[in-house]
Design an enzyme around this catalytic site. Structure first.
Site, PDB file in Angstrom:
ATOM      1  N   CYS A   2       0.786  -1.195   0.000  1.00 29.12           N
ATOM      2  CA  CYS A   2       0.000   0.000   0.000  1.00 29.12           C
ATOM      3  C   CYS A   2       0.837   1.274   0.000  1.00 29.12           C
ATOM      4  CB  CYS A   2      -0.893  -0.029   1.217  1.00 29.12           C
ATOM      5  SG  CYS A   2      -2.222   1.133   1.152  1.00 29.12           S
ATOM      6  N   ARG A  27      -3.345   4.769   5.102  1.00 30.50           N
ATOM      7  CA  ARG A  27      -3.747   4.039   3.908  1.00 30.50           C
ATOM      8  C   ARG A  27      -4.209   2.620   4.221  1.00 30.50           C
ATOM      9  NH1 ARG A  27      -1.202   6.610  -0.777  1.00 30.50           N
ATOM     10  NH2 ARG A  27      -1.081   4.631  -1.879  1.00 30.50           N
ATOM     11  N   TRP A  74      -0.446  -3.992   2.287  1.00 32.38           N
ATOM     12  CA  TRP A  74      -1.835  -4.421   2.437  1.00 32.38           C
ATOM     13  C   TRP A  74      -1.991  -5.667   1.573  1.00 32.38           C
ATOM     14  CZ3 TRP A  74      -6.227  -4.382  -0.974  1.00 32.38           C
ATOM     15  CH2 TRP A  74      -7.465  -4.535  -0.334  1.00 32.38           C
ATOM     16  N   ASN A  99       4.065  -1.473  -5.200  1.00 34.76           N
ATOM     17  CA  ASN A  99       2.611  -1.314  -5.120  1.00 34.76           C
ATOM     18  C   ASN A  99       2.018  -1.771  -6.443  1.00 34.76           C
ATOM     19  OD1 ASN A  99       2.586  -0.282  -2.574  1.00 34.76           O
ATOM     20  ND2 ASN A  99       2.114   1.815  -3.164  1.00 34.76           N
ATOM     21  N   GLY A 100       0.851  -2.417  -6.389  1.00 37.89           N
ATOM     22  CA  GLY A 100       0.200  -2.884  -7.610  1.00 37.89           C
ATOM     23  C   GLY A 100       0.069  -4.391  -7.616  1.00 37.89           C
ATOM     24  N   GLU A 482     -24.502   5.528   2.351  1.00 39.51           N
ATOM     25  CA  GLU A 482     -23.230   6.027   2.877  1.00 39.51           C
ATOM     26  C   GLU A 482     -23.170   5.866   4.394  1.00 39.51           C
ATOM     27  OE1 GLU A 482     -19.439   7.877   3.061  1.00 39.51           O
ATOM     28  OE2 GLU A 482     -20.523   6.694   1.572  1.00 39.51           O
ATOM     29  N   LYS A 486     -20.355   3.663   6.408  1.00 42.23           N
ATOM     30  CA  LYS A 486     -19.517   4.198   7.475  1.00 42.23           C
ATOM     31  C   LYS A 486     -19.585   3.319   8.717  1.00 42.23           C
ATOM     32  CE  LYS A 486     -17.598   7.279   5.382  1.00 42.23           C
ATOM     33  NZ  LYS A 486     -17.694   6.306   4.322  1.00 42.23           N
ATOM     34  N   GLU A 489     -17.771   0.001   8.085  1.00 42.15           N
ATOM     35  CA  GLU A 489     -16.334   0.180   7.884  1.00 42.15           C
ATOM     36  C   GLU A 489     -15.562   0.263   9.192  1.00 42.15           C
ATOM     37  OE1 GLU A 489     -14.976   2.689   4.044  1.00 42.15           O
ATOM     38  OE2 GLU A 489     -16.343   3.756   5.371  1.00 42.15           O
ATOM     39  N   HIS A 505     -40.796  -5.523   0.695  1.00 40.58           N
ATOM     40  CA  HIS A 505     -40.353  -6.494  -0.301  1.00 40.58           C
ATOM     41  C   HIS A 505     -39.236  -7.393   0.224  1.00 40.58           C
ATOM     42  CE1 HIS A 505     -42.795  -4.722  -3.470  1.00 40.58           C
ATOM     43  NE2 HIS A 505     -42.410  -3.531  -3.014  1.00 40.58           N
ATOM     44  N   LYS A 604      -6.821   2.943   2.295  1.00 40.60           N
ATOM     45  CA  LYS A 604      -7.366   4.240   1.919  1.00 40.60           C
ATOM     46  C   LYS A 604      -7.413   4.417   0.415  1.00 40.60           C
ATOM     47  CE  LYS A 604      -8.790   8.485   2.588  1.00 40.60           C
ATOM     48  NZ  LYS A 604     -10.152   8.737   3.052  1.00 40.60           N
TER      49      LYS A 604
END
Length: 609
Positions: A2, A27, A74, A99-100, A482, A486, A489, A505, A604
């Protein structure tokens, strides 16, 4: 991924690397490590867990060096472990941070194993360092070995490379993942984020796609994707190291929640003259491009996707502009049909979100002419790949759970509604009304923040909860989404959001006395229908928590709690009603003792698919 930090200097870079890693902790990561070249050796330290664990190792067994690289990992390939932590080393000679994702790592690993290379990790990164070592046997320099290696890599990478045989050289390159060079006096640094380097420099070079840099203390040479030497401009950041400190707040997230009145003002600053939006804020070609637009396609992920959903309501209801929205990671796999005069709008806090970048590139392949990004990072990949850009100016957002990025994105998107809507059915009168409401927004958010104490007390009810439902209608449905995001998370409570009309429903089956149902209820045209949905919950014993316009008559009962929210105009209500949901998630997370700023398993900036 990360976080990457590296440096070459006349001084010991180990303290700089460690401080850089600490500044990248926001991050999200599971392990940390660094490597330096000293006295003809590559010396490496790695630790599972926080940077503090790595610091403790080095305090116990100090190392030093004027050339080094460091990383917070990460996990993508391989579980979190010391063996999988970066940097990775080949034959005690070369070290790499990455990274990647290397998509062809399985094939490369098989070939390298056939050539006698022994792998000690489960990562895709280890193939890179072994491949560089293999190529260095025939290449005239470390730079050439790296150049040859990256031609064999498929996928995304930002790399920092050092070698015991080249103690005066740091090689850096990028493709699909961001990397910057910090420029000092007789020293250079690399990082995946300028925040890591603010204590040592405010001057940065942003590497472009395909760039490879050979860095020495007294020289920097950058090669572009065609292997030609290029000059990249040095940009001076206005941020200081203090800008990414928590200040008096316990967590970055709370600091960033309270920064929203300022951030919202910044997003509007200089973009209106006498109540009239200046289209040049989007770029010098904005008016010409907006004249050609026939529809809009929004691409985003996570929180930014929720902002896009609100914008879809606004664009179609206020301006009568046709608008589609896709989760970016799904867009390029569903074979979309899209016209060339569609404006593709990408939304990203970092401007480096891998799925959103890939979706934009797919849209271009499909023949779309025009692209606009709503972003918080002016030098990011999305900005460079778009025709137009509108910066949110939110300032650094360190907490993984996005707060001020979301609300500033909504303000920026309202500006887009005005700009494009002028070409459709948005009247001058409605434009003036929207602008007038935007001007009241910072003050309205200040008032809502005064609910903090009441919401903190409310959070006590969630101490033993494991599930929650969020309800909203119209533009408040994405706000409910949202809010649910939150809560899950940072508190790890399972939360879902529904349009309130969908209760019957299916979701009503979940309602009981143990299920808190959080509802956002501004005074708008859907309020009476929402009240009916709330009755459905109350009649079944559900625990209703209602954030309601303070001017409405609302009676509390045994299973209904009403939190009055200051009255605001309907257009800006999605922005205002987001704030109490952010505060609720924060206080529940604090109560549960979770890591608010660095929730488990999350990063992040998501720079891989």
């Amino acid at each position: 991924m990360c976080g990457i930090v590296g440096g070459i200097a006349e001084r010991n870079v180990v303290p700089i690397l460690l401080e850089g890693l600490r500044r990248l902790e926001y991050r999200g990561y599971d392990s940390a490590g660094l490597a330096v070249v000293n006295e003809g050796k590559v010396i490496r330290k790695r630790a599972l867990g926080k940077v503090s664990e790595l610091q403790a190792q080095i305090d116990q067994d100090p190392i030093r060096g004027s050339l080094g690289i460091a990383h917070t990992r990460w996990a993508t390939h391989g579980k979190p472990s010391t063996e999988n932590a970066h940097p990775h080393i080949s034959n005690d000679a070369i070290a790499v941070v990455h990274n990647g994702i290397i998509e062809n790592h399985v094939t490369l690993k098989s070939n390298l194993e056939s050539d006698g290379y022994v792998f000690t990790s489960e990562t895709d990164t280890e193939v890179v360092v072994h491949k560089i070592h293999q190529n260095l046997a025939e290449a005239p320099s470390l730079l050439d070995a790296v150049k040859k290696t990256i031609t064999s890599l498929e996928g995304a990478y930002a790399l920092g490379v050092i070698s015991k045989d080249y103690p005066d050289t740091l090689v850096a390159c990028r493709k699909g993942s961001p990397l910057v060079i910090g420029v000092g006096i007789g020293e250079y640094f690399i990082a995946s984020d300028i925040a890591a380097l603010l204590p040592v420099t405010q001057r940065f070079i942003f590497l472009e796609e395909g760039d490879v840099a050979e860095i020495k203390t007294d020289a920097l040479v950058i090669y572009d994707k065609d292997d030609k030497i290029v000059e990249r401009p040095i940009k001076t950041s206005q941020l200081t190291s203090d800008a990414v400190d928590k200040g008096p707040y316990r967590h970055y997230m709370m600091k960033e929640i309270y920064e929203q009145p300022w951030a919202l003002s910044q997003t509007m600053e200089g973009r209106f003259i006498e109540g009239h939006l200046q289209e040049q804020a989007f770029g010098h070609l904005a008016s010409e491009i907006f004249d050609q637009v026939q529809s809009i396609q929004i691409l985003a992920c996570g929180t930014s996707y929720h902002a896009g959903l609100v914008a879809k309501y606004w664009l179609e209801k206020l301006a009568r502009v046709p608008c589609n929205i896709d989760v970016a990671s799904e867009f390029r796999y569903r074979k979309p049909v899209i016209s060339e005069n569609t404006l593709v709008v990408t939304i990203s806090q970092s401007g480096e979100t891998a799925d959103t970048l890939a979706a934009l590139q797919e849209a271009k392949k499909l023949g779309v002419k025009y692209a606009l990004t709503i972003c918080n990072a002016p030098e990011s990949s999305l900005v460079r790949e778009s025709d137009l850009a509108l910066m949110t100016r939110a300032g650094p957002e360190i907490g993984v759970a996005s707060t001020k990025a979301f609300t500033t994105q909504l303000v920026a998107l309202l500006q887009l509604v005005i700009a494009v809507g002028r070409r459709f059915e948005l009247s001058e009168e409605l434009e003036r009304e929207i602008v007038s409401e935007l001007y009241t927004l910072p003050g309205a958010v200040e008032k809502v923040l005064k609910l903090d104490g009441e919401i903190e007390r409310l959070s006590q009810q969630f101490a033993e909860k494991h599930n929650a439902l969020f309800l909203g209608r119209g533009t408040q449905y994405p706000v409910a989404m949202e809010g649910a995001l939150k809560l899950k998370e940072i508190s790890y409570i399972h939360a879902e959001a529904y349009p309130a009309g969908e209760l019957k429903h299916g979701p009503l089956a979940l309602i009981d006395a143990e299920m808190p149902v959080i509802t956002v209820a501004p005074n708008n045209s859907l309020l009476e229908k929402l009240k009916s949905n709330m009755q459905e919950v109350s009649a079944r014993g559900g625990q209703l928590i209602v954030f309601m316009d303070e001017t409405l008559a609302g009676e509390e009962s045994e299973n209904v709690q009403i939190i009055p929210v200051p009255k605001v105009a309907n257009i800006i209500s999605p922005i205002v009603y987001t704030i109490p949901l952010q505060l609720l998630a924060y206080h529940v997370a604090v109560l549960k003792g979770t890591d608010v700023d660095q929730p488990r398993n999350l990063a992040k900036s998501v720079t891989v698919e």
